[in-house]
Structure formats: structure tokens, C-alpha cells
Scaffold this motif. Structure first.
Motif, mmCIF file in Angstrom:
data_model
loop_
_atom_site.group_PDB
_atom_site.id
_atom_site.type_symbol
_atom_site.label_atom_id
_atom_site.label_comp_id
_atom_site.label_asym_id
_atom_site.label_seq_id
_atom_site.Cartn_x
_atom_site.Cartn_y
_atom_site.Cartn_z
ATOM 1 N N LEU A 1 0.809 -1.221 0.000
ATOM 2 C CA LEU A 1 0.000 0.000 0.000
ATOM 3 C C LEU A 1 0.845 1.276 0.000
ATOM 4 C CD1 LEU A 1 -2.639 -1.171 2.621
ATOM 5 C CD2 LEU A 1 -3.033 -0.815 0.177
ATOM 6 N N ASN A 2 2.165 1.096 -0.144
ATOM 7 C CA ASN A 2 3.066 2.227 0.001
ATOM 8 C C ASN A 2 2.755 3.389 -0.935
ATOM 9 O OD1 ASN A 2 5.082 2.425 1.964
ATOM 10 N ND2 ASN A 2 5.880 0.464 1.245
ATOM 11 N N ASP A 3 2.364 3.080 -2.150
ATOM 12 C CA ASP A 3 2.188 4.152 -3.137
ATOM 13 C C ASP A 3 0.709 4.428 -3.396
ATOM 14 O OD1 ASP A 3 1.518 1.821 -4.227
ATOM 15 O OD2 ASP A 3 2.616 2.052 -6.107
ATOM 16 N N ARG A 4 -0.132 4.195 -2.396
ATOM 17 C CA ARG A 4 -1.570 4.291 -2.644
ATOM 18 C C ARG A 4 -2.221 5.584 -2.169
ATOM 19 N NH1 ARG A 4 -3.531 -0.253 -5.218
ATOM 20 N NH2 ARG A 4 -5.216 1.236 -5.473
ATOM 21 N N VAL A 5 -1.436 6.483 -1.550
ATOM 22 C CA VAL A 5 -2.069 7.706 -1.021
ATOM 23 C C VAL A 5 -1.784 8.893 -1.942
ATOM 24 C CG1 VAL A 5 -2.307 9.235 0.974
ATOM 25 C CG2 VAL A 5 -1.735 6.817 1.325
ATOM 26 N N ILE A 6 -2.828 9.460 -2.503
ATOM 27 C CA ILE A 6 -2.664 10.637 -3.369
ATOM 28 C C ILE A 6 -2.595 11.886 -2.483
ATOM 29 C CG2 ILE A 6 -3.749 12.046 -5.176
ATOM 30 C CD1 ILE A 6 -4.709 9.608 -6.510
ATOM 31 N N PRO A 7 -1.541 12.709 -2.643
ATOM 32 C CA PRO A 7 -1.342 13.851 -1.727
ATOM 33 C C PRO A 7 -2.271 15.025 -2.023
ATOM 34 C CG PRO A 7 0.438 13.770 -3.334
ATOM 35 C CD PRO A 7 -0.449 12.593 -3.632
ATOM 36 N N LEU A 8 -3.543 14.831 -1.775
ATOM 37 C CA LEU A 8 -4.530 15.894 -1.983
ATOM 38 C C LEU A 8 -5.505 15.909 -0.813
ATOM 39 C CD1 LEU A 8 -5.489 15.328 -5.754
ATOM 40 C CD2 LEU A 8 -4.211 17.280 -4.818
ATOM 41 N N ALA A 9 -5.961 17.126 -0.457
ATOM 42 C CA ALA A 9 -7.023 17.235 0.552
ATOM 43 C C ALA A 9 -8.348 17.394 -0.182
ATOM 44 C CB ALA A 9 -6.775 18.446 1.442
ATOM 45 N N VAL A 10 -9.340 16.669 0.256
ATOM 46 C CA VAL A 10 -10.679 16.823 -0.321
ATOM 47 C C VAL A 10 -11.299 18.075 0.295
ATOM 48 C CG1 VAL A 10 -12.966 15.773 -0.546
ATOM 49 C CG2 VAL A 10 -10.920 14.335 -0.636
ATOM 50 N N THR A 11 -11.824 18.957 -0.555
ATOM 51 C CA THR A 11 -12.408 20.197 -0.031
ATOM 52 C C THR A 11 -13.935 20.204 -0.144
ATOM 53 O OG1 THR A 11 -12.017 21.200 -2.195
ATOM 54 C CG2 THR A 11 -10.389 21.647 -0.477
#
Ligand SMILES: Cc1cc2nc3c(=O)[nH]c(=O)nc-3n(C[C@H](O)[C@H](O)[C@H](O)COP(=O)(O)OP(=O)(O)OC[C@H]3O[C@@H](n4cnc5c(N)ncnc54)[C@H](O)[C@@H]3O)c2cc1C
Length: 410
Positions: A117-127
Motif C-alpha cells: 500500500l506504500n504508493d496508494r495515497v494521493i497527496p490531496l485534501a478533499v475540499t
């Protein structure tokens, strides 16, 4: 953890908002039950990493070990932490083998790597979560948007509880001289010779008091009732049928809420922390004022003049509000449009979700403190994450769930 190469898909089958322990628990349980979901879900967190807020909080308060025992962690194998700790038994603390901070973080890193799961987080905040037809349009802090068929909200976000007397302060003051505990990072503070007032009687107060004293400050702990000592946030009976049977049998949700409040019963410190605090009182580094509250305070330019309900007046350099947080779904900006499109009942800030922790009328699932009416008093804890998975995973993995390839949602 690298996020290079991660792109925002046009359409997503399952969007998980937040990459804390709750989201991680959900994803591992989903993958175990429904391996084909890999490639069809996306996780968003502004940090681009798993567990970032958790790690920041533990480091900022210099917390040596968890309050919860070794069975509570994000891996579906409940013995995973014990096995991982086989050669690190000194990092399990009494009583009940409470995992050390580093041990727990290493276990989570191991879980993330084992489940790939290391590369599974997209660096964005949901607004924004904007309901559109049967789906959602998710908007991000960089202006992009995408369509998600199902959404799990696992942001852990709650409102800070700020006492009324803070609003009554008439003079201007530097923000770092009076702040909520969530804004404090002990690592960056010089406190030698300072007098710090900590308001509140929970475990965070204990960590902050011990941390400030270790930096040669004198601490005054003010608690509106007596200092409570409890091993856990809520009794272990709340993890199983002992208390949950009666909780779920109660159909009056106001009464359920009262049961939650009674079970958590405000803040408490562990007996070990209680002992440490009493030692600091004996050493002359700490004063504990029980059954006492701030009545009025004034910023004198360099320090605070504080009037207390017992009639005493003190001067402090800093005031830290360790007064906790409150989950109130009606003030959560991300849910504003969901509320408008799918109005549901709310009991004193907590939404009435269905048994799958789903927002009635749409495919939005909620984890954490917001799900307390359906999970019980430990909803926000690691144990609550597991209980939430037991409810959410069957709904997502059920036969009517027709997986659609990412970028190909109809
Ligand atoms: C100091 C401290 C110690 C604790 N110790 C324990 C313990 O020992 N045992 C226990 O069971 N519980 C403990 N808890 C309670 C609870 O387990 C933790 O608060 C835990 O971090 C909750 O997990 P979470 O995933 O819900 O939230 P978080 O850990 O807060 O993770 C949520 C993530 O969502 C992200 N996010 C927020 N908003 C958005 C958005 N709009 N878009 C995208 N991402 C977003 C955040 O960046 C964050 O990384 C502790 C809590 C605190 C504060």
C-alpha cells in the motif's frame, strides 16, 4: 513514502478520504475480503502518506506508548502485532502489553508494505463532496475534481472544544501563549523557567505536563472535577457483547448517546500517568487544582493573570487547553452538500447512519467518532476502526457491488 507517479483518475470506484489508522484498517480488511478491489480504490490525504497525523501527534506530545493494548492495530490478523513484537518484548508496556510508539509505527509500516500500500495515497485534501446523480464529485485543494462511486470518510476531524472564558478575553495576545493542545508541539518549545497552566484532566494533559516539566517548566494542572484514573478511554466491556448488546438493543438514540457519554465520562489519565503526576507534585514541579475552573483571565503583555473559581489568582506564561474535541457532523464542511441532498436525523452532532455505517440514501460511509451511535464509545479508537470495518466491508464487498475498473466508471 513516495507518491511519485500517482495520478488523479477521472473516475474512481471507491474513494477513501484520510490515510490514518481507520482508513488503513479499512483498506487491509477490504483487500483481505475482496482482493480484486486492489486497483479500484484510491486514498486521499494531503500528506501523501499513511499515518501522518497519528505520528505527528505522538511525536508532538512525546508519547512513549499507546493507551490501547496490542490486539488493536490495522492488520486483519489480530495477532500481527504480538508476532511482530516477538523480538521486541521490551516495547510492550504493562499492564496488558501496551505497544510502544515506535513498535506500533513499525508494525504499521510493515502492514503497509505487506499489503503493498506504500504508493496508494494521493497527496490531496478533499475540499468538497458534491453529490451528483448516484455518485459524488470530489473536489481537491488544488482545484482538480473527480467522480467517485463510493466514498468512505475517515478524516478523524472534530471540532476543538474551547471554554467560554477564552471568548471573553478583551485584550490581544500572542496565539502561542494560549492554545488548544492540538496546536502544541513540545519538540519546538523552550520552556525553562516558565509557568504553564494546563486546563483539562485527560491523558493529553498528563503527557503535556510531563513534557513541559522535562523542559524545566513548572506546571499547574486545573481540572473542573477530580483527576480520574482509568486504564482505557472506555471499559473493555465496550469491545464486546457485555455492554454492546444492551447498547444495540436500545432503540432510543438519545439514550444511546447518554450511554456513550457515561462510558467515556470525560477525560481520564492512566494509573501509570497518575503515579507520574503525583511524583511531580512531590518534587515540587506540579500543582494539581481539582474542582477548579478559570473564571477570568487577562493578558498583561508578558504573562497571564488568571482568576480561578476557588478565589485564587495566579500568573502564568502560557495556557494550554487540553479540553478535547467534539464530533459534530452538522459543522463538518465536507458534509454540507451531502446533508442538503440527503437530509438525515442527527442526535446532538452524531448522524444516524444505517447498520453499514452508510449515510441513508447514498453510498457514503463514515468511520471514526461520527459513527459512535452505531459503534459505541470506542468509535474513534483503534478498536472502533475494526468494528467499523465489520460493518462497512460487507456492504462494499457484497455481490451487488459490481467492480468497475478505475477510469471506467459508468
Ligand atoms: C494523542 C493521541 C493519542 C491516541 N492514542 C490512542 C491509543 O493509544 N489507542 C487508541 O485506540 N486510540 C488512540 N487515540 C484515538 C484515535 O485512535 C486516534 O485519534 C486515531 O488517530 C484516529 O484515527 P483516524 O484514522 O480516525 O484519524 P487520523 O489519525 O486523524 O487520520 C485522519 C487522516 O485524514 C486526513 N484528512 C483530514 N481531512 C482530510 C481531507 N479533507 N482530505 C483528505 N485527507 C484528510 C488527515 O490528514 C489524517 O492523516 C489517540 C488520539 C490522540 C489525539
Amino acid at each position: 513514502m513516495e507518491t511519485v507517479g500517482l495520478q488523479l483518475p477521472d473516475k474512481i470506484n471507491l474513494a477513501v478520504i484520510g490515510a490514518g489508522p481507520h482508513a488503513l484498517t479499512l483498506v487491509t480488511h477490504l483487500l483481505k475480503k475482496h482482493p480484486k478491489i486492489r486497483g479500484r480504490f484510491v486514498v486521499f490525504d494531503p500528506s501523501g502518506k499513511w499515518m501522518s497525523r497519528w505520528q505527528q501527534q505522538f511525536a508532538a506530545f512525546n508519547i512513549p506508548h499507546l493507551r490501547s493494548p496490542a490486539v488493536h492495530h490495522p492488520d486483519p490478523n489480530r495477532f500481527a502485532l504480538r508476532k511482530f513484537a516477538e523480538s521486541r518484548s521490551s516495547e510492550l508496556f504493562p499492564p496488558y502489553d501496551l505497544p510502544g510508539t515506535k513498535l506500533f509505527e513499525d508494525l504499521c509500516a510493515d502492514v503497509i508494505s505487506r499489503w503493498d500500500l506504500n504508493d496508494r495515497v494521493i497527496p490531496l485534501a478533499v475540499t468538497r463532496i458534491q453529490p451528483v446523480a448516484n455518485h459524488f464529485r470530489l473536489w481537491f485543494d488544488d482545484g482538480q475534481s473527480t467522480i467517485a462511486r463510493r466514498v468512505v470518510l475517515a478524516t478523524g476531524n472534530a471540532n476543538l472544544q474551547i471554554p467560554n472564558w477564552v471568548e471573553e478575553i478583551e485584550s490581544e495576545y500572542p496565539q502561542d501563549r494560549l492554545c488548544h493542545s492540538s496546536k502544541i508541539d513540545l519538540r519546538s518549545l523552550q520552556l525553562a523557567g516558565e509557568k504553564v497552566l494546563i486546563v483539562g484532566g485527560g491523558l493529553t494533559s498528563g503527557h503535556l505536563a510531563v513534557g513541559a516539566i522535562s523542559k524545566d517548566a513548572k506546571v499547574h494542572l486545573m481540572i473542573r472535577r477530580q483527576l480520574q484514573e482509568k486504564l482505557f478511554d472506555a471499559e473493555p466491556g465496550w469491545l464486546g457483547p457485555k455492554y454492546l448488546k444492551g447498547f444495540f438493543a436500545e432503540s432510543d438514540l438519545e439514550k444511546r448517546l447518554a450511554m456513550i457519554q457515561q462510558a467515556r465520562n470525560g477525560g481520564s489519565v492512566t494509573p501509570a500517568m497518575g503515579m507520574q503526576l503525583r511524583r511531580e507534585v512531590r518534587n515540587g514541579n506540579l500543582t494539581i487544582d481539582e474542582n477548579c475552573q478559570v473564571v477570568k483571565l487577562e493578558w498583561l503583555g508578558n504573562n497571564w493573570l488568571v482568576e480561578c473559581s476557588d478565589g485564587n489568582i495566579h500568573e502564568f506564561n502560557r495556557i494550554w487547553l487540553s479540553t478535547g474535541t467534539k464530533f459534530d457532523v452538522t459543522t463538518e464542511p465536507l458534509l454540507e452538500e451531502v446533508f442538503a441532498a440527503y437530509p438525515i436525523p442527527v442526535i446532538k452532532g452524531l448522524p444516524v447512519l444505517d447498520t453499514y455505517l452508510r449515510w441513508h440514501g447514498c453510498e457514503l460511509f463514515i468511520m471514526g467518532g461520527f459513527a459512535a451511535l452505531q459503534i459505541g464509545p470506542t468509535a474513534r479508537n483503534l478498536s472502533g476502526a475494526l468494528m467499523a470495518c465489520e460493518k462497512i466491508v460487507p456492504a462494499i464487498a457484497k455481490p451487488s457491488f459490481v467492480p468497475i475498473e478505475t477510469n471506467n466508471v459508468s
